[in-house]
Scaffold this active site. Structure first.
Site, short mmCIF file in Angstrom:
data_model
loop_
_atom_site.label_atom_id
_atom_site.label_comp_id
_atom_site.label_asym_id
_atom_site.label_seq_id
_atom_site.Cartn_x
_atom_site.Cartn_y
_atom_site.Cartn_z
N CYS A 160 50.67 76.20 42.69
CA CYS A 160 49.78 75.23 42.68
C CYS A 160 50.13 73.94 42.12
O CYS A 160 49.25 72.91 42.32
CB CYS A 160 48.34 75.62 42.22
SG CYS A 160 47.95 77.41 42.96
N HIS A 300 43.16 68.43 38.70
CA HIS A 300 43.57 69.92 38.94
C HIS A 300 42.42 70.70 39.35
O HIS A 300 42.05 71.03 40.54
CB HIS A 300 44.53 70.47 38.20
CG HIS A 300 44.99 71.74 38.85
ND1 HIS A 300 45.60 71.66 40.31
CD2 HIS A 300 44.89 72.88 38.59
CE1 HIS A 300 45.97 73.04 40.36
NE2 HIS A 300 45.29 73.87 39.62
N GLU A 311 42.06 72.37 31.35
CA GLU A 311 42.39 71.01 31.66
C GLU A 311 41.54 70.06 30.86
O GLU A 311 41.92 69.11 30.35
CB GLU A 311 42.02 70.95 32.87
CG GLU A 311 42.47 69.55 33.71
CD GLU A 311 42.66 69.38 35.14
OE1 GLU A 311 42.39 70.43 35.67
OE2 GLU A 311 43.20 68.29 35.50
N LYS A 329 38.58 69.13 44.80
CA LYS A 329 38.40 70.73 45.34
C LYS A 329 37.09 71.16 45.39
O LYS A 329 36.87 72.19 45.93
CB LYS A 329 38.99 71.52 44.16
CG LYS A 329 40.76 71.25 44.33
CD LYS A 329 41.18 72.25 43.29
CE LYS A 329 43.02 72.22 43.38
NZ LYS A 329 43.40 71.19 42.56
N HIS A 334 40.75 74.75 47.39
CA HIS A 334 42.10 74.55 46.55
C HIS A 334 43.00 75.15 47.60
O HIS A 334 43.25 76.16 48.18
CB HIS A 334 42.07 75.71 45.40
CG HIS A 334 43.20 75.69 44.56
ND1 HIS A 334 44.29 74.91 45.03
CD2 HIS A 334 43.99 76.39 43.59
CE1 HIS A 334 45.35 75.06 44.15
NE2 HIS A 334 44.81 75.86 43.19
N PHE A 392 50.77 79.09 38.58
CA PHE A 392 50.96 80.28 38.21
C PHE A 392 52.54 80.17 37.72
O PHE A 392 53.05 79.55 38.32
CB PHE A 392 50.86 81.37 39.08
CG PHE A 392 49.38 81.88 39.28
CD1 PHE A 392 48.17 81.31 38.48
CD2 PHE A 392 48.94 82.85 40.38
CE1 PHE A 392 46.92 81.69 38.67
CE2 PHE A 392 47.79 83.32 40.53
CZ PHE A 392 46.73 82.74 39.55
#
Lengths: 404, 81
Positions: A160, A300, A311, A329, A334, A392
């Site tokens: 991502c 994000h 975050e 998002k 996403h 990830f």
């Protein structure tokens, strides 16, 4: 000599709209594209989460002349359509003398890439074209073939954060003189039983199935997971002198890039978001900016309980006063490897228009995410802004955008 | 699952199988995060998914986060089966 890099074109194919203009208009209005999954039967796939942000069946009404369905996976089709829009938006014409193919780079990321195509093909003898519909670098490959880009050609696979990393790589291409122009961004089309099922099994997705439009709610106290989406964002990056010579008007400059690794856990961010914070520090150092100069964070913010809190921790510990934060998002879900690029395209536009788009569904502040989240469209001059991504594997990316 | 003993046996099999330990390596006081189970968040989600599929008890994330020992999980599942 390190050359300045500017954004001269943007292209977006998203669940909110098939062009950058349409996506931007919808985004500003605060609507969300999340709805019940129609692409496959969630009952048959035995998934708990039945929500996604889908694009219509024909995702490439614009730029369709470049799309070859037999040779392209859906993720590549989206990228080719977005690239066509970005290149046209940058003011390049066919056979443009300023378009020097060997000085033009392609850097387009994908996380899942052809996973749905692999899923469909599994068990049968593959067609001769199967592999070119599935490999992660084929979005970049097809874009380079469609628009004759013969410079560096690559595809980060950093989950991502990949879209952000693709842009960081393209910035490096221009700064170091490997290219004058770069078509850079990311794409993913992961709405399939395996694509949704793989995150569903990890309990990473929202299960607010009765209210899909309220499911993606970054930083909100009632968030319960993210909503998977498909889409592509492509930017035309260009050396400032090159853009000036041909009279192109930049949206923004990209002045700093940051890349770090958490070295911590396959899926969970490091405590306190320390990897992401350090990534932002690297990007700001690269840009020669103090954190106090930042006017806006395009976050994000995926809408997962842990990710958003980490975050927020990263932002709170980096900034003395956290500037206005938004996560798009909430509106468009996403898109994995597409996300960082879509958000970069939106941030370039935010700077050009002096507008911070809202975080859809932000209703109840969460003490664990104590940052100033923008819930309504805000008109304000933006000189310096940052965008963040995390993936990830503990990979982070950050970019600094400035008024050109 | 016919009775509580069956449920507990099945639960212990799931724990042993998913966390790759012998059945006699843990008891009800064993903490999931400690040796020898050494379970982290994805392991716990995997356990919860297996319990739902094989025993029919759904363990939501919020409840899963509260479960510390094998005994906690045993009580949770047997009360709801």
């Amino acid at each position: 000599m390190v050359r300045d890099v500017v954004v001269t074109g943007v292209g977006l194919v998203t669940p909110l709209g098939e062009t950058a203009d349409e996506t931007w208009r919808e985004l500003r209005s605060g609507v969300t594209a999340a709805d019940s999954i129609t692409r496959f039967d969630p009952d048959e796939a035995a998934v708990r989460s039945r929500i996604a942000c889908e694009i219509g069946d024909d995702p490439v009404a614009t730029g369709s002349e470049w799309v070859d369905e037999r040779a392209m996976g859906r993720y590549a089709e989206l990228a080719v359509a977005a690239a066509a829009e970005a290149i046209e938006d940058a003011g390049f014409e066919p056979d443009d003398p300023a378009w020097q193919s060997e000085r033009a780079a392609t850097s387009i990321a994908s996380a899942f890439a052809g996973l749905p195509e692999i899923e469909s093909a599994a068990g049968d003898r593959p067609s001769p074209r199967f592999l070119i519909t599935a490999l992660a670098n084929l979005a970049a490959g097809h874009v380079s073939m469609a628009f004759d880009l013969r410079g560096p050609n690559r595809s980060p696979a950093t989950a991502c954060a990949a879209g952000t990393h693709a842009i960081a790589d393209a910035v490096a291409d221009i700064r170091t003189g490997r290219a004058d122009v770069a078509v850079a961004g990311g794409t993913d089309a992961p709405i399939s039983p395996l694509g949704v099922g793989s995150f569903d099994a990890m309990r990473a997705l929202s299960t607010r199935n009765d209210e899909p439009e309220r499911a993606s709610r970054p930083f909100d106290a009632d968030r319960d997971g993210f909503v998977l989406a498909e889409g592509s964002g492509i930017l035309v990056l260009e050396a400032r002198d090159h853009a000036a010579e041909r009279g192109a008007k930049p949206y923004a400059a990209v002045t700093g890039t940051g890349l770090t690794g958490d070295a911590h856990h396959p899926t969970r961010p490091a405590e306190g978001g320390r990897g992401l914070r350090r990534c932002l520090e690297c990007a700001l150092t690269d840009a020669g900016r103090e954190s106090a100069a930042v006017d806006h964070v395009n976050a994000h913010g995926t809408s997962t309980p842990t990710g958003d809190a980490c975050e927020a921790d990263a932002l709170r510990t980096l900034f003395d006063t956290v500037p206005p934060v938004t996560s798009v998002k909430g509106s468009l879900g996403h898109t994995l490897g597409g996300a960082g690029a879509i958000e970069s395209a939106i941030l370039a536009r935010s700077i050009a228009e002096g507008t911070i788009p809202p975080t859809a569904n932000y209703e109840t502040p969460d003490p664990a995410c104590d940052v100033p989240v923008v819930a309504e469209t805000r008109e304000t001059a933006l000189e310096v802004a940052v965008t963040t991504s995390a993936g990830f594997g503990g990979t982070n990316g950050a970019l600094v955008f400035e008024h050109p | 699952m016919s009775n509580a003993t069956d449920v507990v046996n099945r639960l212990e099999e799931i724990i042993a199988d998913r966390l790759r330990v012998d059945r006699d390596a843990f008891d009800e006081t064993t903490e999931f995060e400690a040796e020898p189970l050494d379970a982290e968040s994805l392991d716990m989600v995997e356990l919860a998914e297996a319990i739902e599929a094989e025993i029919g008890v759904h363990v939501p994330d919020d409840d899963l986060a509260e479960i510390e020992t094998v005994g906690d999980l045993r009580t949770y599942v047997t009360e709801r089966v």
